[in-house]
Design a protein around this motif. Sequence first.
Motif, mmCIF file in Angstrom:
data_model
loop_
_atom_site.group_PDB
_atom_site.id
_atom_site.type_symbol
_atom_site.label_atom_id
_atom_site.label_comp_id
_atom_site.label_asym_id
_atom_site.label_seq_id
_atom_site.Cartn_x
_atom_site.Cartn_y
_atom_site.Cartn_z
ATOM 1 N N GLU A 175 0.816 -1.219 0.000
ATOM 2 C CA GLU A 175 0.000 0.000 0.000
ATOM 3 C C GLU A 175 0.848 1.266 0.000
ATOM 4 O OE1 GLU A 175 -2.759 -0.269 3.227
ATOM 5 O OE2 GLU A 175 -3.788 -2.017 2.384
ATOM 6 N N VAL A 176 1.862 1.287 -0.848
ATOM 7 C CA VAL A 176 2.655 2.509 -1.002
ATOM 8 C C VAL A 176 2.492 3.017 -2.434
ATOM 9 C CG1 VAL A 176 4.346 1.846 0.755
ATOM 10 C CG2 VAL A 176 4.765 1.264 -1.645
ATOM 11 N N ASP A 177 2.863 4.274 -2.626
ATOM 12 C CA ASP A 177 2.869 4.883 -3.946
ATOM 13 C C ASP A 177 4.325 5.130 -4.351
ATOM 14 O OD1 ASP A 177 0.151 4.897 -3.578
ATOM 15 O OD2 ASP A 177 -0.005 7.079 -3.311
ATOM 16 N N VAL A 178 4.543 5.200 -5.648
ATOM 17 C CA VAL A 178 5.886 5.434 -6.178
ATOM 18 C C VAL A 178 5.823 6.584 -7.157
ATOM 19 C CG1 VAL A 178 7.791 4.477 -7.529
ATOM 20 C CG2 VAL A 178 6.605 3.043 -5.866
ATOM 21 N N ARG A 179 6.718 7.529 -6.987
ATOM 22 C CA ARG A 179 6.777 8.709 -7.855
ATOM 23 C C ARG A 179 8.028 8.619 -8.722
ATOM 24 N NH1 ARG A 179 3.458 13.101 -9.480
ATOM 25 N NH2 ARG A 179 4.794 14.857 -10.007
ATOM 26 N N VAL A 180 7.838 8.812 -10.024
ATOM 27 C CA VAL A 180 8.929 8.767 -11.013
ATOM 28 C C VAL A 180 8.990 10.113 -11.713
ATOM 29 C CG1 VAL A 180 9.718 7.721 -13.170
ATOM 30 C CG2 VAL A 180 8.732 6.272 -11.378
ATOM 31 N N GLU A 181 10.186 10.660 -11.848
ATOM 32 C CA GLU A 181 10.385 11.891 -12.613
ATOM 33 C C GLU A 181 11.579 11.721 -13.536
ATOM 34 O OE1 GLU A 181 10.750 15.123 -9.871
ATOM 35 O OE2 GLU A 181 8.667 14.982 -9.180
ATOM 36 N N ASN A 182 11.365 12.086 -14.781
ATOM 37 C CA ASN A 182 12.433 12.034 -15.788
ATOM 38 C C ASN A 182 13.148 10.688 -15.810
ATOM 39 O OD1 ASN A 182 11.931 14.673 -16.613
ATOM 40 N ND2 ASN A 182 13.271 15.503 -15.022
ATOM 41 N N GLY A 183 12.372 9.613 -15.716
ATOM 42 C CA GLY A 183 12.926 8.272 -15.860
ATOM 43 C C GLY A 183 13.575 7.701 -14.621
ATOM 44 N N THR A 184 13.466 8.382 -13.478
ATOM 45 C CA THR A 184 14.117 7.934 -12.255
ATOM 46 C C THR A 184 13.107 7.885 -11.113
ATOM 47 O OG1 THR A 184 16.226 8.913 -12.939
ATOM 48 C CG2 THR A 184 15.966 8.433 -10.605
ATOM 49 N N VAL A 185 13.184 6.851 -10.288
ATOM 50 C CA VAL A 185 12.362 6.784 -9.084
ATOM 51 C C VAL A 185 12.832 7.865 -8.121
ATOM 52 C CG1 VAL A 185 11.695 5.363 -7.108
ATOM 53 C CG2 VAL A 185 11.986 4.296 -9.366
ATOM 54 N N VAL A 186 11.914 8.713 -7.661
ATOM 55 C CA VAL A 186 12.322 9.808 -6.762
ATOM 56 C C VAL A 186 11.736 9.674 -5.360
ATOM 57 C CG1 VAL A 186 12.787 11.465 -8.606
ATOM 58 C CG2 VAL A 186 10.471 11.298 -7.647
ATOM 59 N N ARG A 187 10.553 9.062 -5.227
ATOM 60 C CA ARG A 187 9.956 8.945 -3.901
ATOM 61 C C ARG A 187 9.149 7.667 -3.809
ATOM 62 N NH1 ARG A 187 6.597 13.855 -1.704
ATOM 63 N NH2 ARG A 187 6.801 12.588 0.184
ATOM 64 N N ILE A 188 9.162 7.074 -2.621
ATOM 65 C CA ILE A 188 8.342 5.905 -2.312
ATOM 66 C C ILE A 188 7.715 6.152 -0.947
ATOM 67 C CG2 ILE A 188 8.298 3.416 -1.891
ATOM 68 C CD1 ILE A 188 10.810 3.184 -3.618
ATOM 69 N N GLY A 189 6.388 6.052 -0.876
ATOM 70 C CA GLY A 189 5.739 6.272 0.409
ATOM 71 C C GLY A 189 4.234 6.251 0.263
ATOM 72 N N PRO A 190 3.512 6.367 1.348
ATOM 73 C CA PRO A 190 2.035 6.338 1.287
ATOM 74 C C PRO A 190 1.467 7.646 0.771
ATOM 75 C CG PRO A 190 2.784 6.658 3.543
ATOM 76 C CD PRO A 190 4.020 6.418 2.723
ATOM 77 N N ARG A 191 0.360 7.529 0.046
ATOM 78 C CA ARG A 191 -0.462 8.664 -0.369
ATOM 79 C C ARG A 191 0.300 9.730 -1.159
ATOM 80 N NH1 ARG A 191 -1.783 7.120 4.615
ATOM 81 N NH2 ARG A 191 -0.459 8.697 5.600
ATOM 82 N N LEU A 192 1.222 9.288 -2.013
ATOM 83 C CA LEU A 192 1.917 10.246 -2.887
ATOM 84 C C LEU A 192 1.072 10.606 -4.100
ATOM 85 C CD1 LEU A 192 5.526 8.719 -2.990
ATOM 86 C CD2 LEU A 192 4.683 10.552 -1.512
ATOM 87 N N ALA A 193 0.161 9.716 -4.490
ATOM 88 C CA ALA A 193 -0.605 9.926 -5.723
ATOM 89 C C ALA A 193 -1.622 11.044 -5.564
ATOM 90 C CB ALA A 193 -1.296 8.633 -6.141
ATOM 91 N N GLY A 194 -2.113 11.239 -4.345
ATOM 92 C CA GLY A 194 -3.134 12.260 -4.150
ATOM 93 C C GLY A 194 -4.315 12.009 -5.074
ATOM 94 N N ASP A 195 -4.748 13.063 -5.765
ATOM 95 C CA ASP A 195 -5.876 12.915 -6.691
ATOM 96 C C ASP A 195 -5.405 12.922 -8.146
ATOM 97 O OD1 ASP A 195 -5.062 15.511 -6.865
ATOM 98 O OD2 ASP A 195 -7.040 16.402 -6.455
ATOM 99 N N ASP A 196 -4.152 12.507 -8.365
ATOM 100 C CA ASP A 196 -3.600 12.465 -9.721
ATOM 101 C C ASP A 196 -4.451 11.549 -10.597
ATOM 102 O OD1 ASP A 196 -2.172 12.194 -12.055
ATOM 103 O OD2 ASP A 196 -0.265 11.674 -11.104
ATOM 104 N N PRO A 197 -5.160 12.109 -11.595
ATOM 105 C CA PRO A 197 -6.042 11.266 -12.414
ATOM 106 C C PRO A 197 -5.272 10.318 -13.325
ATOM 107 C CG PRO A 197 -5.921 13.491 -13.328
ATOM 108 C CD PRO A 197 -5.178 13.516 -12.021
#
Length: 459
Positions: free
Chosen positions: A16-38
């Motif tokens: 139950e974690v979210d993963v954030r990727v920017e410019n081809g690289t993993v930048v953050r891993i943690g809960p509720r990072l997605a927010g309301d991103d459609p």
Amino acid sequence: MSHLTLRDVEVNGEPEVDVRVENGTVVRIGPRLAGDDPDAVDGRGGALLPGLHDNHIHLMALAAALDSVDCRATTDADTFARLLRTAPRGGTLRVVGYDDSIAGPLDAAALDRMLPDRPVRVQYRTGGVWVLNSAALRRHPEVPRDGILVRGDALLRDGSAGFPDLARVARLLAAHGVTGVTDATPDLDGAAARHLAESHANGTLPQRLLLLGAGDADCPADLLGPRKMVIDEWNPPDLDAMAARIGQCHARGRNVAIHCTTRTETVLAVAALDRAGARAGDRLEHGGVIPREYDAWLRAHEVAVVTQPNFVAERGEEYVHRVDRDDLAVLYRARSLDTAGITVAGGTDAPFGGVDPWAAMAAAQHRSTSHGRCLGASERLTGARALALFTVDPLRLGRGRTVEPGAPADLCLLDRPLADALRQPGEVRVRATFVAGNRIPAQRLGGSRGPLPDRRAGR
């Protein structure tokens, strides 16, 4: 700035974690990072893994095999002959997956009796031998008149037809979560190497790519892996000449990857490496039979083994009847090499082996033949170790890859948590595959997870 967010995934055992990727690289891993991103990708609790890397595959042969008649399901000469006669009409009929157990040894005369009026060439399932009938020989006068061509694929290439499109191969690999491949085709000529490199550069083959068979000047340096060399037991090399060739590769900064499937081939490969001076990162490809007395030498010289556990499942019954009993005891070793401190990585050898690395992992765990017979129970790997065969750094096979901040976003999203996947890797389905944060279109898979889709030429 490009970005990707994956919602509700399991990473490194944490659910139950979210993963954030920017410019081809993993930048953050943690809960509720997605927010309301459609646009967030909903992982639905599935494991997010480093994308798989197939460390030994033959891309253009796989592309060609997808448009060939697959004869592995045939069991006798009559069925094989009927398969040839009923294949869709067209140009040269290309047949793959042959073995002598189907209709006995083949030559031009045998094929002429089955199909005299159409050019046909049949490839043995090991990939090293083609057999042509007389109609095909008229198009290839340089092939021996008996129609048997050993390691002569270049002689069959039709320059006017060009090279195969690799887009379907890319989609098939993506369906299995493969984000990188090491092409092990030996002695790629400049045109073939450039075709592979260009397919990668223009996005037709978006997976990360390494070439073992390319010459130093035939493709960008970042695509060059260890230099592929082939040892054939039936035509053994001059050891001094081979050692000199190994030394030349080392002097240019390239390791070597030596094909060896039998005990004799392994003995010759180790002898040549020892004479040349083995270098950390040199590889034995296949390592079908590695005598245990070589373990200390392999460990001391940091020579890796790239094995195909899927062969135990796919060809195990053949091995039982054809391989010497002493060699069966050390056939496609895995756990004992691992325990001895030798670096082991996995490849499928597709299309000469099954293209699905998850099936290969299942084979590494169970060591069962198609008839349920166990070959080498002591060589079984755990699920986690079987997965690790395909999540290594392809240039540093002893180093694993992980999903963590700072890592490339080459990712494989499964349809289930990791513990479930490791218990039954053969049942895994891949929900999505990403390279550098970009989703790769995947071919839909049917119920069969065999070596190739069930296709016939022309369909």
